[in-house]
Design a protein around this motif. Structure first.
Motif, PDB file in Angstrom:
ATOM      1  N   PHE A 125       4.988   4.665  -2.276  1.00  0.00           N
ATOM      2  CA  PHE A 125       5.403   5.461  -3.431  1.00  0.00           C
ATOM      3  C   PHE A 125       4.306   5.522  -4.491  1.00  0.00           C
ATOM      4  N   MET A 126       3.469   4.495  -4.564  1.00  0.00           N
ATOM      5  CA  MET A 126       2.352   4.534  -5.510  1.00  0.00           C
ATOM      6  C   MET A 126       1.282   5.512  -5.041  1.00  0.00           C
ATOM      7  N   VAL A 127       1.036   5.562  -3.731  1.00  0.00           N
ATOM      8  CA  VAL A 127       0.087   6.534  -3.197  1.00  0.00           C
ATOM      9  C   VAL A 127       0.596   7.945  -3.427  1.00  0.00           C
ATOM     10  N   PHE A 128       1.900   8.153  -3.221  1.00  0.00           N
ATOM     11  CA  PHE A 128       2.500   9.476  -3.425  1.00  0.00           C
ATOM     12  C   PHE A 128       2.379   9.923  -4.884  1.00  0.00           C
ATOM     13  N   LEU A 129       2.509   8.970  -5.816  1.00  0.00           N
ATOM     14  CA  LEU A 129       2.398   9.285  -7.245  1.00  0.00           C
ATOM     15  C   LEU A 129       0.957   9.293  -7.736  1.00  0.00           C
ATOM     16  N   ASN A 130       0.001   9.127  -6.798  1.00  0.00           N
ATOM     17  CA  ASN A 130      -1.420   9.186  -7.110  1.00  0.00           C
ATOM     18  C   ASN A 130      -1.873   8.037  -7.999  1.00  0.00           C
ATOM     19  N   TRP A 131      -1.270   6.873  -7.798  1.00  0.00           N
ATOM     20  CA  TRP A 131      -1.725   5.686  -8.517  1.00  0.00           C
ATOM     21  C   TRP A 131      -2.977   5.167  -7.824  1.00  0.00           C
TER      22      TRP A 131
END
Length: 395
Positions: A125-131
């Motif tokens: 979910f962090m990768v998806f949110l571009n973190w």
């Protein structure tokens, strides 16, 4: 007169307790531990049998029963603060969820490169949110010991801060219940936000392994069930140690007459904060075991309705009896599993009706049913000779 009262009063030796009480392992505690151990052994043994055996316990049933045990631990924590301290908390579902999130962070870090996006450092979910990097509060979450510590610290510190503010301000009764419900609702809204770094609406899920073992195997489900049973027994013994001690009797005094206890010189708010914090830690441990077996934790676990439902479990089982809280949690959730499969749309009406029936006909809950039956039988026994004598006199 006073001289007569003093002459008939018992003489206490130095250090003798004027209030006799049962020991830690009283009869109810021994029976509870024995039945829980036998139940756990039966389920674990049944899960190891071949699938063709009539006594085989399938993996999904083991996980379901393990979930019931985590609910029982949550109910136990509520009974400790409500049944023995008289503090009705409508926010213990929040502590349950905080413990679940604390352990869910560890499980998410164990996914590593096996996630959808293949990032070894960031959850999907962090990768998806571009973190680009982990938030500071995720530091150390890849270690099991750190996760286990956080499972106790996160709900414990939250309960301690909330308790110091509430009890220190002499907030009690329905006002405390409303404040605790507002706390869990505020946490639910906060965890729904993606900016919090806990997966937002979807929460934490898609767990792969625990301590290097596949979390989806039947063997791991059996191990988690056994850990849940051990945690429940340990939590029961801890609560029993509190209630059987002088601390427990101070708690009962606060429940029955808070102003008088305060007048005697006790710092009531300190006892309330201590027991409230302990109950929150127990709820957090239950939440951690719940997440490992269910496989997901999301902000919906913070819903105030969940905390209210826990109070219903305790009330139905029998408030002020530790085994009653466990009985109520398991019985209601087993009934819920069956009823929602048959008539899911009317489950809440059925739960409300069950609560009303038990309140009216079983004021001491399911745990008080044997005592209520014995009292009813004692009332019926003298009536038989009197009726026979009446008939003989009439003849």
């Amino acid at each position: 007169n006073m001289r007569t009262l003093l002459s008939t009063a018992p003489v206490l030796r130095a250090g003798q307790d004027p209030l006799p009480h049962e020991g830690l392992f009283n009869r109810s505690t021994r029976v509870f531990l024995l039945l829980t151990a036998l139940f756990a052994l039966a389920v674990c043994g049944g899960s190891l049998l071949p699938q063709a055996s009539a006594l085989h316990v399938p993996g999904y049933l083991v996980a379901l029963l393990g979930k019931y045990l985590t609910y029982a631990l949550l109910a136990l924590s509520v009974d400790l603060i409500w049944g023995y301290m008289g503090v009705l908390s409508l926010g213990h579902g929040a502590f349950f969820a905080l413990g679940g999130y604390a352990f869910g962070m560890y499980l998410m870090r164990q996914i590593g490169a096996r996630g959808v996006y293949g990032n070894p450092d960031l959850p999907d979910f962090m990768v998806f949110l571009n973190w680009k990097e982990l938030p500071w509060f995720w530091t150390g979450s890849e270690h099991f010991w750190a996760a286990a510590l956080l499972v106790a610290l996160l709900p414990g510190v939250t309960a301690y801060v909330f308790g110091r503010l509430a009890f220190g301000s002499r907030v009690s009764g329905v006002y405390f219940s409303i404040m605790s419900q507002a706390m869990t609702y505020a946490l639910m809204l906060a965890f729904f936000r993606n900016e919090m770094g806990f997966g937002g609406n979807n929460g934490l899920t898609d767990f792969k392994s625990l301590l290097g073992f596949d979390i989806q195997t039947d063997g791991m489900r059996t191990a988690l069930f056994a850990c849940s049973a051990l945690a429940l027994m340990a939590g029961y013994c801890l609560c029993r140690a509190v209630t059987a001690s002088r601390l427990g009797r101070v708690c009962v005094a606060i429940r029955d007459a808070e102003d008088r206890t305060r007048f005697l010189g006790y710092r009531v708010e300190r006892f309330q904060v201590a027991v409230f914090t302990l109950s929150a830690v127990l709820a957090g441990v239950g939440g951690a075991l719940y997440v490992a077996q269910v496989g997901i934790i999301n902000p919906g676990e913070f819903s105030p309705l969940n905390s209210i439902e826990v109070v219903v479990w305790v009330a139905l089982g029998g408030r002020g009896r530790l085994y009653g809280a466990v009985l109520g949690a398991i019985a209601v959730n087993a009934f819920k599993t069956w009823f929602t499969g048959v008539l899911p749309e009317v489950w809440l009406f059925a739960l409300g009706g069950l609560f009303v029936l038990v309140t009216v006909f079983l004021p001491q809950g399911l745990a008080g049913l044997p005592a209520q039956l014995r009292a009813w039988l004692r009332r019926q026994r003298p009536s038989a000779p009197s009726e026979a004598a009446t008939q003989g006199g009439a003849a």
